[in-house]
Write an enzyme that holds these catalytic residues in place. Sequence first.
Site, PDB file in Angstrom:
ATOM      1  N   LYS A 187      13.448   9.768   2.115  1.00 53.17           N
ATOM      2  CA  LYS A 187      13.574  11.048   2.203  1.00 53.17           C
ATOM      3  C   LYS A 187      14.778  11.334   3.067  1.00 53.17           C
ATOM      4  CE  LYS A 187      12.633  12.325   5.773  1.00 53.17           C
ATOM      5  NZ  LYS A 187      13.208  11.822   7.076  1.00 53.17           N
ATOM      6  N   TYR A 272       9.680  17.696   6.349  1.00 53.40           N
ATOM      7  CA  TYR A 272       8.223  17.460   6.057  1.00 53.40           C
ATOM      8  C   TYR A 272       7.493  18.927   6.213  1.00 53.40           C
ATOM      9  CZ  TYR A 272       8.591  12.448   7.337  1.00 53.40           C
ATOM     10  OH  TYR A 272       8.963  11.267   7.571  1.00 53.40           O
TER      11      TYR A 272
HETATM   12  P1  NAD Z   1      18.954   3.732  10.999  1.00 57.24           P
HETATM   13  O1  NAD Z   1      20.079   4.154  11.340  1.00 57.24           O
HETATM   14  O2  NAD Z   1      17.878   2.945  11.805  1.00 57.24           O
HETATM   15  O3  NAD Z   1      19.056   2.538   9.761  1.00 57.24           O
HETATM   16  C1  NAD Z   1      19.976   2.707   8.690  1.00 57.24           C
HETATM   17  C2  NAD Z   1      20.491   1.425   8.209  1.00 57.24           C
HETATM   18  O4  NAD Z   1      21.734   1.758   7.302  1.00 57.24           O
HETATM   19  C3  NAD Z   1      21.266   0.554   9.519  1.00 57.24           C
HETATM   20  O5  NAD Z   1      20.823  -0.870   9.078  1.00 57.24           O
HETATM   21  C4  NAD Z   1      22.677   0.471   9.255  1.00 57.24           C
HETATM   22  O6  NAD Z   1      23.122  -0.650   9.630  1.00 57.24           O
HETATM   23  C5  NAD Z   1      22.667   0.565   7.839  1.00 57.24           C
HETATM   24  N1  NAD Z   1      24.109   1.403   7.528  1.00 57.24           N
HETATM   25  C6  NAD Z   1      25.023   1.067   6.410  1.00 57.24           C
HETATM   26  N2  NAD Z   1      26.047   1.810   6.208  1.00 57.24           N
HETATM   27  C7  NAD Z   1      25.994   2.569   7.681  1.00 57.24           C
HETATM   28  C8  NAD Z   1      26.844   3.491   7.855  1.00 57.24           C
HETATM   29  N3  NAD Z   1      28.016   3.712   7.302  1.00 57.24           N
HETATM   30  N4  NAD Z   1      26.342   4.319   9.136  1.00 57.24           N
HETATM   31  C9  NAD Z   1      25.268   4.202   9.668  1.00 57.24           C
HETATM   32  N5  NAD Z   1      24.356   3.192   9.209  1.00 57.24           N
HETATM   33  C10 NAD Z   1      24.570   2.445   8.090  1.00 57.24           C
HETATM   34  O7  NAD Z   1      18.186   4.834   9.996  1.00 57.24           O
HETATM   35  P2  NAD Z   1      16.484   4.820   9.718  1.00 57.24           P
HETATM   36  O8  NAD Z   1      15.784   5.702  10.819  1.00 57.24           O
HETATM   37  O9  NAD Z   1      16.109   3.600   9.261  1.00 57.24           O
HETATM   38  O10 NAD Z   1      16.596   5.790   8.408  1.00 57.24           O
HETATM   39  C11 NAD Z   1      16.987   5.281   7.301  1.00 57.24           C
HETATM   40  C12 NAD Z   1      16.739   6.448   5.912  1.00 57.24           C
HETATM   41  O11 NAD Z   1      15.365   6.506   6.047  1.00 57.24           O
HETATM   42  C13 NAD Z   1      17.030   7.574   6.430  1.00 57.24           C
HETATM   43  O12 NAD Z   1      17.185   8.206   5.065  1.00 57.24           O
HETATM   44  C14 NAD Z   1      15.795   8.494   7.055  1.00 57.24           C
HETATM   45  O13 NAD Z   1      15.951   9.811   6.684  1.00 57.24           O
HETATM   46  C15 NAD Z   1      14.800   7.849   6.462  1.00 57.24           C
HETATM   47  N6  NAD Z   1      13.695   7.889   7.211  1.00 57.24           N
HETATM   48  C16 NAD Z   1      12.217   8.068   6.721  1.00 57.24           C
HETATM   49  C17 NAD Z   1      11.337   7.988   7.645  1.00 57.24           C
HETATM   50  C18 NAD Z   1      10.045   8.422   7.012  1.00 57.24           C
HETATM   51  O14 NAD Z   1       9.124   8.410   7.754  1.00 57.24           O
HETATM   52  N7  NAD Z   1       9.818   8.305   5.706  1.00 57.24           N
HETATM   53  C19 NAD Z   1      11.161   7.741   8.931  1.00 57.24           C
HETATM   54  C20 NAD Z   1      12.469   7.438   9.330  1.00 57.24           C
HETATM   55  C21 NAD Z   1      13.819   7.602   8.678  1.00 57.24           C
END
Ligand code: NAD
Length: 444
Positions: A187, A272
Amino acid sequence: MNSINQLLNNMLAGGGAFNRRAFLENTGKGILATSIIGELASCASSDAQGLAGPVKSLADTISVKPPTQHAPSEQHQETGVTVLPHNKRIGYAIVGLGELALGQILPAFSASKYAKPVALVSGDAEKAKKVAAQYGIPEKNIYNYQNFDDIRSNPEIDSVYIVLPNAMHEEFVVRAAKAGKHVLCEKPMTTSSKSAQIMIDACKKAGKKLMVAYRIQYEPHNRMAMQWARSKHFGNVKVISSNNVQNIGNPAQWRLHKALSGGGSLPDIGLYNINTNRFLLGEEPHTVMATTHTTPNDIRFKEVEEAVMFQMLFPSGAIANNTCSYGAHNSKHYRCYADNGGWFGLDPAFDYAGLQIEASQAQGKIETKMQPLIPEKKQFALEMDHFAQCIIENKVPYTPGEEGLQDQKIMEAIYESAANNGKPVKLEMITTLDTFRGTPPKED
Ligand code: NAD
């Protein structure tokens, strides 16, 4: 969970005798009385056609249950589990190895009963090799964003789990579907309703399932609140008050850049509030009103909003009053106020662990407050297992792409209202319940 719920409802209906000990004693009986094996056996005729690798069937679950050492009052503790053997589980490729994938999703496979990690997709080969070694994933199953489409010829991968920045979801969902894989997508589903529709259409065209990872809808505390709302145990829910705030850090991160996030606190955490309001009531809002607020000169909020205050009006007459903010210390909670002497809610409500449900009910001059203890489950294991079960049984997931599309439409209406000084914005009037949800998760 159904048993837990019935018992709690009985106790609440039975008056002042409710206490924590009684809850635990009865809950223990309820859990043990639930025959997971029976439920699973009834699914044995599932259609597992179209899966690569060994035929996967829930009929292959193995149950190991040692004799209990506990007195009846202690039997709420889980003894033994029913799981699929590893070679029959749904194999997931995790796409994006950031904070969520490494901190929550990959560790959650240890609690999974129907799923296993089989492949990784990352732009950082060295990181991916280290993570693969941690989880016993062979190096041949590491992909990058360029050769991602090669997953098509890997029969170990049944499904991909997209954990990338929001604006990248559409591309990788479409590519995964074209590669013949089912897709679980984080999400928010994407950054617009138009994009959400493209993702739905691509999965339909490929004959693959699409689920949005709304973990709260699979989580036991939130599910109990949903059942209390639907059963009208405390009366009709008239007002929901819901907050989701956290203090965001590094101004360089993608969440603060609109092209990658689609917006600020609203799509990330306000979602949420939106999705849980809809889940609790089962209804769809027909009107939204909103205003946004951003602290002047805060360098974090050059492109996206800091906070959104928004109301949602539902066909039953229920009102939801919500706040999300990127500028205040972490706090995530909601309360549902009903019209028959009671309220209930969660605090915290949206964290990964440590959720607490609470309720209060007036009986004559006495108001009884309680904090039922519900066994905690790993939320990401629950949602990945649900999707795995839906793939094996060929069922529509509880939170399919259509559920994500509806949230995208609501967020667009919220931004439209905020851009017009809080003017009410009408959405399609939908009077059916659970209009966009598929097969409910199995409760154990
Ligand atoms: P994050 O920034 O920690 O991780 C993102 C990943 O994407 C990294 O490994 C990064 O290297 C990669 N990536 C590839 N291309 C990229 C670019 N152009 N710019 C930035 N990163 C790039 O993010 P996250 O917190 O892991 O979030 C990822 C997804 O998960 C999002 O859609 C977020 O909304 C969702 N999320 C959901 C929950 C939940 O509770 N369900 C919690 C956190 C995040």
